[in-house]
Design an enzyme around this catalytic site. Structure first.
Site, mmCIF file in Angstrom:
data_model
loop_
_atom_site.group_PDB
_atom_site.id
_atom_site.type_symbol
_atom_site.label_atom_id
_atom_site.label_comp_id
_atom_site.label_asym_id
_atom_site.label_seq_id
_atom_site.Cartn_x
_atom_site.Cartn_y
_atom_site.Cartn_z
ATOM 1 N N ASN A 36 -19.889 3.694 38.928
ATOM 2 C CA ASN A 36 -18.979 3.427 37.805
ATOM 3 C C ASN A 36 -17.683 2.747 38.242
ATOM 4 O OD1 ASN A 36 -17.732 5.617 38.937
ATOM 5 N ND2 ASN A 36 -17.961 6.983 37.183
ATOM 6 N N GLU A 90 -4.270 13.327 46.296
ATOM 7 C CA GLU A 90 -5.160 12.209 46.641
ATOM 8 C C GLU A 90 -4.400 11.091 47.359
ATOM 9 O OE1 GLU A 90 -8.346 13.066 43.012
ATOM 10 O OE2 GLU A 90 -7.249 11.167 43.033
ATOM 11 N N HIS A 138 -12.331 4.973 40.678
ATOM 12 C CA HIS A 138 -11.840 6.355 40.606
ATOM 13 C C HIS A 138 -10.372 6.299 40.240
ATOM 14 C CE1 HIS A 138 -10.794 10.488 41.753
ATOM 15 N NE2 HIS A 138 -9.699 9.942 42.255
ATOM 16 N N TYR A 164 -13.803 14.929 47.402
ATOM 17 C CA TYR A 164 -14.418 15.360 46.137
ATOM 18 C C TYR A 164 -14.671 16.871 46.088
ATOM 19 C CZ TYR A 164 -15.423 10.803 43.880
ATOM 20 O OH TYR A 164 -15.339 9.601 43.219
ATOM 21 N N LYS A 213 -14.708 1.453 43.953
ATOM 22 C CA LYS A 213 -15.871 2.064 44.618
ATOM 23 C C LYS A 213 -16.824 1.005 45.188
ATOM 24 C CE LYS A 213 -15.893 6.349 41.814
ATOM 25 N NZ LYS A 213 -16.750 7.235 40.969
HETATM 26 P P1 IDP Z 1 -14.130 10.721 36.753
HETATM 27 O O1 IDP Z 1 -14.508 9.805 37.908
HETATM 28 O O2 IDP Z 1 -14.179 10.015 35.441
HETATM 29 O O3 IDP Z 1 -12.822 11.452 36.994
HETATM 30 P P2 IDP Z 1 -15.414 13.234 37.390
HETATM 31 O O4 IDP Z 1 -15.887 14.218 36.380
HETATM 32 O O5 IDP Z 1 -14.180 13.591 38.175
HETATM 33 O O6 IDP Z 1 -15.263 11.831 36.662
HETATM 34 O O7 IDP Z 1 -16.625 13.024 38.393
HETATM 35 C C1 IDP Z 1 -16.454 12.325 39.625
HETATM 36 C C2 IDP Z 1 -17.583 11.327 39.757
HETATM 37 O O8 IDP Z 1 -18.810 12.041 39.839
HETATM 38 C C3 IDP Z 1 -17.749 10.386 38.561
HETATM 39 O O9 IDP Z 1 -16.949 9.234 38.643
HETATM 40 C C4 IDP Z 1 -19.221 10.063 38.597
HETATM 41 O O10 IDP Z 1 -19.503 8.983 39.477
HETATM 42 C C5 IDP Z 1 -19.838 11.341 39.151
HETATM 43 N N1 IDP Z 1 -20.353 12.173 38.062
HETATM 44 C C6 IDP Z 1 -19.641 12.853 37.165
HETATM 45 N N2 IDP Z 1 -20.423 13.530 36.298
HETATM 46 C C7 IDP Z 1 -21.681 13.255 36.674
HETATM 47 C C8 IDP Z 1 -22.946 13.666 36.172
HETATM 48 O O11 IDP Z 1 -23.077 14.406 35.179
HETATM 49 N N3 IDP Z 1 -24.020 13.173 36.826
HETATM 50 C C9 IDP Z 1 -23.908 12.352 37.908
HETATM 51 N N4 IDP Z 1 -22.722 11.941 38.418
HETATM 52 C C10 IDP Z 1 -21.625 12.393 37.798
HETATM 53 MG MG MG Z 2 -12.293 12.855 38.416
#
Ligand code: IDP
Ligand code: MG
Length: 136
Positions: free
Chosen positions: A115, A129, A118, A52, A12
């Site tokens: 973070n 994807e 992905h 997304y 990212k």
């Molecule tokens: P993942 O990336 O670990 O698969 P997902 O639940 O698919 O997590 O969420 C996609 C992205 O959305 C996450 O990587 C994160 O950056 C963001 N995200 C997920 N949950 C939250 C939240 O509760 N608050 C803000 N951003 C979130």
């Molecule tokens: Mg995810």
């Protein structure tokens, strides 16, 4: 039973910007994942919204899409034994403050938004994807 799989990984904007691409790719190689395809791109907000789409009802959706489109990213197809789950384990928890030491997010993640990586979460999503970024 062995299962050779493919998954989609994205480095990212926060990690590309901090020049962490090589460091993160070393995690993959050390775990015997092959990087089959790789490209550096910047996507539009509309493309991020499409990618997304599963999160479209979430309160953080708009911010998430703006963020993924905010700078260059590295998209990769990884291949390995059970690589979908293995890559999720290697990435660590979505929230870097909860991610274990030694995981990519534990080492490099800044916040739940920034973070660093992905990774596809299922065989079905991995296929979708990969096709999203590498149509051929
Ligand atoms: P993942 O990336 O670990 O698969 P997902 O639940 O698919 O997590 O969420 C996609 C992205 O959305 C996450 O990587 C994160 O950056 C963001 N995200 C997920 N949950 C939250 C939240 O509760 N608050 C803000 N951003 C979130
Ligand atoms: Mg995810």
């Amino acid at each position: 039973m062995s299962s050779l799989e493919k998954t989609l990984s994205i480095i990212k904007p926060d990690a590309v910007e901090r020049n962490l691409t090589k460091n993160i790719q070393e995690y993959f190689l050390k775990n015997n994942f092959k990087i089959l395809k790789e490209k550096k791109i910047q996507i539009t907000k509309d493309e991020a919204a499409e990618f997304y789409k599963v999160h479209q009802t979430k309160p953080f959706y708009d911010r998430l899409c703006n963020y993924l489109a905010s700078g260059p990213i590295i998209v990769m197809v990884l291949e390995g034994e059970s690589v979908i789950k293995a890559n999720r384990d290697l990435m660590g928890s979505t929230d870097p403050s909860k991610a274990k030491k030694g995981t990519i997010r534990g080492e490099y993640g800044i916040s739940i938004d920034k973070n660093s990586v992905h990774g596809s979460d299922s065989a079905e999503n991995a296929e979708k994807e990969i096709n999203f970024f590498f149509k051929n």
